[in-house]
Design a protein around this motif. Structure first.
Motif, PDB file in Angstrom:
ATOM      1  N   ALA A   1       0.833  -1.204   0.000  1.00 13.30           N
ATOM      2  CA  ALA A   1       0.000   0.000   0.000  1.00 13.30           C
ATOM      3  C   ALA A   1       0.871   1.259   0.000  1.00 13.30           C
ATOM      4  O   ALA A   1       0.567   2.248  -0.683  1.00 13.30           O
ATOM      5  CB  ALA A   1      -0.924  -0.012   1.215  1.00 13.30           C
ATOM      6  N   LEU A   2       1.970   1.195   0.744  1.00 16.87           N
ATOM      7  CA  LEU A   2       2.882   2.335   0.819  1.00 16.87           C
ATOM      8  C   LEU A   2       3.487   2.617  -0.563  1.00 16.87           C
ATOM      9  O   LEU A   2       3.638   3.781  -0.971  1.00 16.87           O
ATOM     10  CB  LEU A   2       3.985   2.030   1.838  1.00 16.87           C
ATOM     11  CG  LEU A   2       4.729   3.217   2.460  1.00 16.87           C
ATOM     12  CD1 LEU A   2       3.770   4.086   3.268  1.00 16.87           C
ATOM     13  CD2 LEU A   2       5.850   2.698   3.360  1.00 16.87           C
ATOM     14  N   LYS A   3       3.828   1.573  -1.295  1.00 22.14           N
ATOM     15  CA  LYS A   3       4.382   1.757  -2.644  1.00 22.14           C
ATOM     16  C   LYS A   3       3.357   2.410  -3.573  1.00 22.14           C
ATOM     17  O   LYS A   3       3.706   3.241  -4.421  1.00 22.14           O
ATOM     18  CB  LYS A   3       4.832   0.410  -3.223  1.00 22.14           C
ATOM     19  CG  LYS A   3       6.088  -0.137  -2.589  1.00 22.14           C
ATOM     20  CD  LYS A   3       6.726  -1.229  -3.427  1.00 22.14           C
ATOM     21  CE  LYS A   3       5.871  -2.455  -3.497  1.00 22.14           C
ATOM     22  NZ  LYS A   3       6.538  -3.536  -4.271  1.00 22.14           N
ATOM     23  N   LYS A   4       2.100   2.052  -3.411  1.00 22.22           N
ATOM     24  CA  LYS A   4       1.059   2.661  -4.252  1.00 22.22           C
ATOM     25  C   LYS A   4       0.872   4.134  -3.901  1.00 22.22           C
ATOM     26  O   LYS A   4       0.671   4.977  -4.784  1.00 22.22           O
ATOM     27  CB  LYS A   4      -0.249   1.889  -4.087  1.00 22.22           C
ATOM     28  CG  LYS A   4      -0.191   0.511  -4.734  1.00 22.22           C
ATOM     29  CD  LYS A   4      -1.442  -0.320  -4.471  1.00 22.22           C
ATOM     30  CE  LYS A   4      -1.295  -1.695  -5.124  1.00 22.22           C
ATOM     31  NZ  LYS A   4      -2.423  -2.583  -4.822  1.00 22.22           N
ATOM     32  N   LEU A   5       0.946   4.452  -2.605  1.00 23.22           N
ATOM     33  CA  LEU A   5       0.851   5.850  -2.196  1.00 23.22           C
ATOM     34  C   LEU A   5       2.028   6.651  -2.754  1.00 23.22           C
ATOM     35  O   LEU A   5       1.865   7.807  -3.163  1.00 23.22           O
ATOM     36  CB  LEU A   5       0.808   5.953  -0.676  1.00 23.22           C
ATOM     37  CG  LEU A   5       0.788   7.377  -0.082  1.00 23.22           C
ATOM     38  CD1 LEU A   5      -0.422   8.165  -0.598  1.00 23.22           C
ATOM     39  CD2 LEU A   5       0.780   7.319   1.451  1.00 23.22           C
ATOM     40  N   ALA A   6       3.195   6.050  -2.796  1.00 23.87           N
ATOM     41  CA  ALA A   6       4.391   6.745  -3.291  1.00 23.87           C
ATOM     42  C   ALA A   6       4.295   7.073  -4.773  1.00 23.87           C
ATOM     43  O   ALA A   6       5.039   7.927  -5.273  1.00 23.87           O
ATOM     44  CB  ALA A   6       5.632   5.888  -3.029  1.00 23.87           C
ATOM     45  N   ASN A   7       3.381   6.437  -5.485  1.00 26.26           N
ATOM     46  CA  ASN A   7       3.263   6.634  -6.932  1.00 26.26           C
ATOM     47  C   ASN A   7       2.088   7.529  -7.332  1.00 26.26           C
ATOM     48  O   ASN A   7       1.756   7.623  -8.518  1.00 26.26           O
ATOM     49  CB  ASN A   7       3.133   5.284  -7.634  1.00 26.26           C
ATOM     50  CG  ASN A   7       4.455   4.544  -7.686  1.00 26.26           C
ATOM     51  OD1 ASN A   7       5.495   5.143  -7.962  1.00 26.26           O
ATOM     52  ND2 ASN A   7       4.421   3.252  -7.406  1.00 26.26           N
ATOM     53  N   VAL A   8       1.438   8.147  -6.355  1.00 24.45           N
ATOM     54  CA  VAL A   8       0.377   9.107  -6.653  1.00 24.45           C
ATOM     55  C   VAL A   8       0.728  10.440  -6.002  1.00 24.45           C
ATOM     56  O   VAL A   8       1.650  10.525  -5.185  1.00 24.45           O
ATOM     57  CB  VAL A   8      -0.998   8.610  -6.154  1.00 24.45           C
ATOM     58  CG1 VAL A   8      -1.397   7.329  -6.863  1.00 24.45           C
ATOM     59  CG2 VAL A   8      -1.005   8.419  -4.638  1.00 24.45           C
ATOM     60  N   ASP A   9      -0.020  11.478  -6.372  1.00 22.84           N
ATOM     61  CA  ASP A   9       0.255  12.790  -5.762  1.00 22.84           C
ATOM     62  C   ASP A   9      -0.743  13.158  -4.672  1.00 22.84           C
ATOM     63  O   ASP A   9      -0.630  14.204  -4.044  1.00 22.84           O
ATOM     64  CB  ASP A   9       0.301  13.886  -6.831  1.00 22.84           C
ATOM     65  CG  ASP A   9      -0.979  13.951  -7.665  1.00 22.84           C
ATOM     66  OD1 ASP A   9      -1.994  13.363  -7.239  1.00 22.84           O
ATOM     67  OD2 ASP A   9      -0.957  14.569  -8.752  1.00 22.84           O
ATOM     68  N   ASP A  10      -1.719  12.273  -4.462  1.00 23.32           N
ATOM     69  CA  ASP A  10      -2.717  12.551  -3.426  1.00 23.32           C
ATOM     70  C   ASP A  10      -3.306  11.227  -2.956  1.00 23.32           C
ATOM     71  O   ASP A  10      -3.712  10.391  -3.763  1.00 23.32           O
ATOM     72  CB  ASP A  10      -3.826  13.448  -3.983  1.00 23.32           C
ATOM     73  CG  ASP A  10      -4.730  14.009  -2.886  1.00 23.32           C
ATOM     74  OD1 ASP A  10      -5.029  13.267  -1.927  1.00 23.32           O
ATOM     75  OD2 ASP A  10      -5.158  15.171  -2.996  1.00 23.32           O
ATOM     76  N   VAL A  11      -3.363  11.033  -1.666  1.00 26.45           N
ATOM     77  CA  VAL A  11      -3.875   9.795  -1.094  1.00 26.45           C
ATOM     78  C   VAL A  11      -5.328   9.540  -1.515  1.00 26.45           C
ATOM     79  O   VAL A  11      -5.783   8.381  -1.566  1.00 26.45           O
ATOM     80  CB  VAL A  11      -3.752   9.817   0.447  1.00 26.45           C
ATOM     81  CG1 VAL A  11      -4.719  10.831   1.056  1.00 26.45           C
ATOM     82  CG2 VAL A  11      -3.971   8.431   1.033  1.00 26.45           C
ATOM     83  N   LYS A  12      -6.045  10.604  -1.859  1.00 29.60           N
ATOM     84  CA  LYS A  12      -7.451  10.451  -2.246  1.00 29.60           C
ATOM     85  C   LYS A  12      -7.614   9.688  -3.559  1.00 29.60           C
ATOM     86  O   LYS A  12      -8.719   9.238  -3.887  1.00 29.60           O
ATOM     87  CB  LYS A  12      -8.119  11.821  -2.346  1.00 29.60           C
ATOM     88  CG  LYS A  12      -8.227  12.548  -1.006  1.00 29.60           C
ATOM     89  CD  LYS A  12      -8.851  13.923  -1.183  1.00 29.60           C
ATOM     90  CE  LYS A  12      -8.926  14.658   0.157  1.00 29.60           C
ATOM     91  NZ  LYS A  12      -9.479  16.027   0.001  1.00 29.60           N
ATOM     92  N   LYS A  13      -6.532   9.562  -4.299  1.00 27.00           N
ATOM     93  CA  LYS A  13      -6.590   8.838  -5.568  1.00 27.00           C
ATOM     94  C   LYS A  13      -6.489   7.328  -5.389  1.00 27.00           C
ATOM     95  O   LYS A  13      -6.621   6.578  -6.352  1.00 27.00           O
ATOM     96  CB  LYS A  13      -5.484   9.324  -6.500  1.00 27.00           C
ATOM     97  CG  LYS A  13      -5.654  10.767  -6.937  1.00 27.00           C
ATOM     98  CD  LYS A  13      -4.573  11.179  -7.925  1.00 27.00           C
ATOM     99  CE  LYS A  13      -4.802  12.621  -8.402  1.00 27.00           C
ATOM    100  NZ  LYS A  13      -3.752  13.044  -9.372  1.00 27.00           N
ATOM    101  N   LEU A  14      -6.271   6.907  -4.165  1.00 23.90           N
ATOM    102  CA  LEU A  14      -6.126   5.473  -3.901  1.00 23.90           C
ATOM    103  C   LEU A  14      -7.468   4.854  -3.526  1.00 23.90           C
ATOM    104  O   LEU A  14      -8.293   5.487  -2.864  1.00 23.90           O
ATOM    105  CB  LEU A  14      -5.127   5.234  -2.756  1.00 23.90           C
ATOM    106  CG  LEU A  14      -3.678   5.647  -3.027  1.00 23.90           C
ATOM    107  CD1 LEU A  14      -2.842   5.433  -1.770  1.00 23.90           C
ATOM    108  CD2 LEU A  14      -3.091   4.858  -4.192  1.00 23.90           C
ATOM    109  N   PRO A  15      -7.697   3.596  -3.896  1.00 25.09           N
ATOM    110  CA  PRO A  15      -8.919   2.897  -3.473  1.00 25.09           C
ATOM    111  C   PRO A  15      -8.962   2.759  -1.956  1.00 25.09           C
ATOM    112  O   PRO A  15      -7.924   2.766  -1.280  1.00 25.09           O
ATOM    113  CB  PRO A  15      -8.795   1.521  -4.142  1.00 25.09           C
ATOM    114  CG  PRO A  15      -7.794   1.692  -5.223  1.00 25.09           C
ATOM    115  CD  PRO A  15      -6.858   2.778  -4.771  1.00 25.09           C
TER     116      PRO A  15
END
Length: 331
Positions: free
Chosen positions: A132-146
């Motif tokens: 999950a941390l790796k996915k957060l590192a690849n976006v610019d806003d946590v709101k873009k994550l499921p």
């Protein structure tokens, strides 16, 4: 995986075999995923069909020949064989699959634990959290994550920049894990529970002991040393040079060499007997697998059946002078 001769295998080969030498992080997916065979492994048993096409080869073949050949093919693919008076015996080939599963499961566990330890200084406590941390590192806003990804973060951070820093630190820590050493140490730890070589020892014990008895109590140290070197696998020669270990045992005389053999036999018998009983409990008298099989035995037996199918070939046998098409267990 197919069977492996562990005694002929270096730790480095084991390390490569299980992918432990791959640099970087590989997401952990469980100790050893049980193989799922078509038709469901827990009910897998040969069932004749009324025909399988190809010009009616199966239906026009001699009925008795087809039945006999199919039954033979089924038993060859089974973890058990029928001995005298229909008594079930374990097919010894499965012991290699059992050892493979045991070693792979324990190596996976040990590497998983080492990875968790390497991640812990960054506050990460599970592989799911790291993913999950790796996915957060690849976006610019946590709101873009499921939502499920955010839930797996476990509150560690919602800042992509912080996540990237943690991921970089964790990657470095994971790269520093000595997977070869873990595999070597795990192999030493589980070796007492591995069964294939112990079965071979017990199978050969009477013949080897008879050869020792032929030398007799008057055997010289040189004769005993040569006897030990001629039966290296029986004496587990490892660590020192063969000659050093053989000489060390030979110095104990005939009684000492016999005592060494008898001691190994006493140690190995309960291990082999325990695994044999576990495998026999997995099937009924017709070789049908129990519906209550645990995942470990499903994986072991599934691996065995697949390795046997590859070895024997998917199709066919010459029966009664004619070619009959034998149904595949996995078709």
């Amino acid at each position: 995986m197919t069977g492996v001769n562990f005694s002929a295998m270096t730790p480095q080969q084991m390390y490569q075999m299980y992918g432990a030498g791959q640099a970087g992080y590989t997401p952990y997916t469980g100790a050893s995923t049980p193989m799922k065979m078509q038709g469901q492994l827990d009910r897998d048993v040969y069932q004749p069909s009324s025909g399988i096409g190809l010009g009616g080869i199966a239906t026009t073949a001699v009925a008795g020949g087809v039945a006999g050949g199919a039954a033979g093919y089924w038993w060859l693919n089974n973890p058990v064989t029928k001995g005298e008076n229909g008594v079930l015996e374990v097919n010894p080939d499965i012991y290699k699959n059992y050892d493979n599963y045991t070693l792979k499961t324990e190596v996976d566990k040990a590497i998983k634990q080492a990875e968790i330890s390497a991640m812990s200084p960054s506050g990460v406590t599970s592989h799911e959290q790291y993913e999950a941390l790796k996915k957060l590192a690849n976006v610019d806003d946590v709101k873009k994550l499921p939502k499920e990804v955010v839930d797996n973060l476990g509150g560690i951070t919602d800042d992509p920049a912080v996540a990237k820093s943690k991921v970089d630190n964790i990657k470095t820590a994971l790269d520093g894990i000595n997977r070869a050493e873990i595999t070597t140490d795990t192999f030493k730890k589980v070796q007492p529970n591995l069964v294939a070589d112990k079965f071979e020892f017990l199978k050969n014990y009477d013949g080897v002991k008879a050869n020792l008895d032929n030398l007799g109590a008057g055997a010289t140290e040189e004769q005993l040393e040569q006897f030990i070197l001629n039966n290296k696998k029986m004496f587990n020669l490892a660590g020192k040079t063969d000659a050093e270990v053989a000489k060390e045992i030979a110095r104990s005389g005939y009684d000492g060499v016999l005592s060494k053999l008898e001691g190994l036999k006493s140690t190995y018998e309960p291990v082999v007997s325990g695994v044999k009983s576990k495998i026999l409990r997995a099937v009924d008298n017709e070789g049908k697998l129990s519906s209550t099989l645990g995942d470990d035995m499903k994986a072991v037996i599934g691996d065995f059946k697949l390795s046997q199918a590859k070895k024997l070939g998917k199709w066919g046998a010459a029966i009664g002078g004619g070619l009959a098409l034998i149904y595949s267990l996995f078709a």
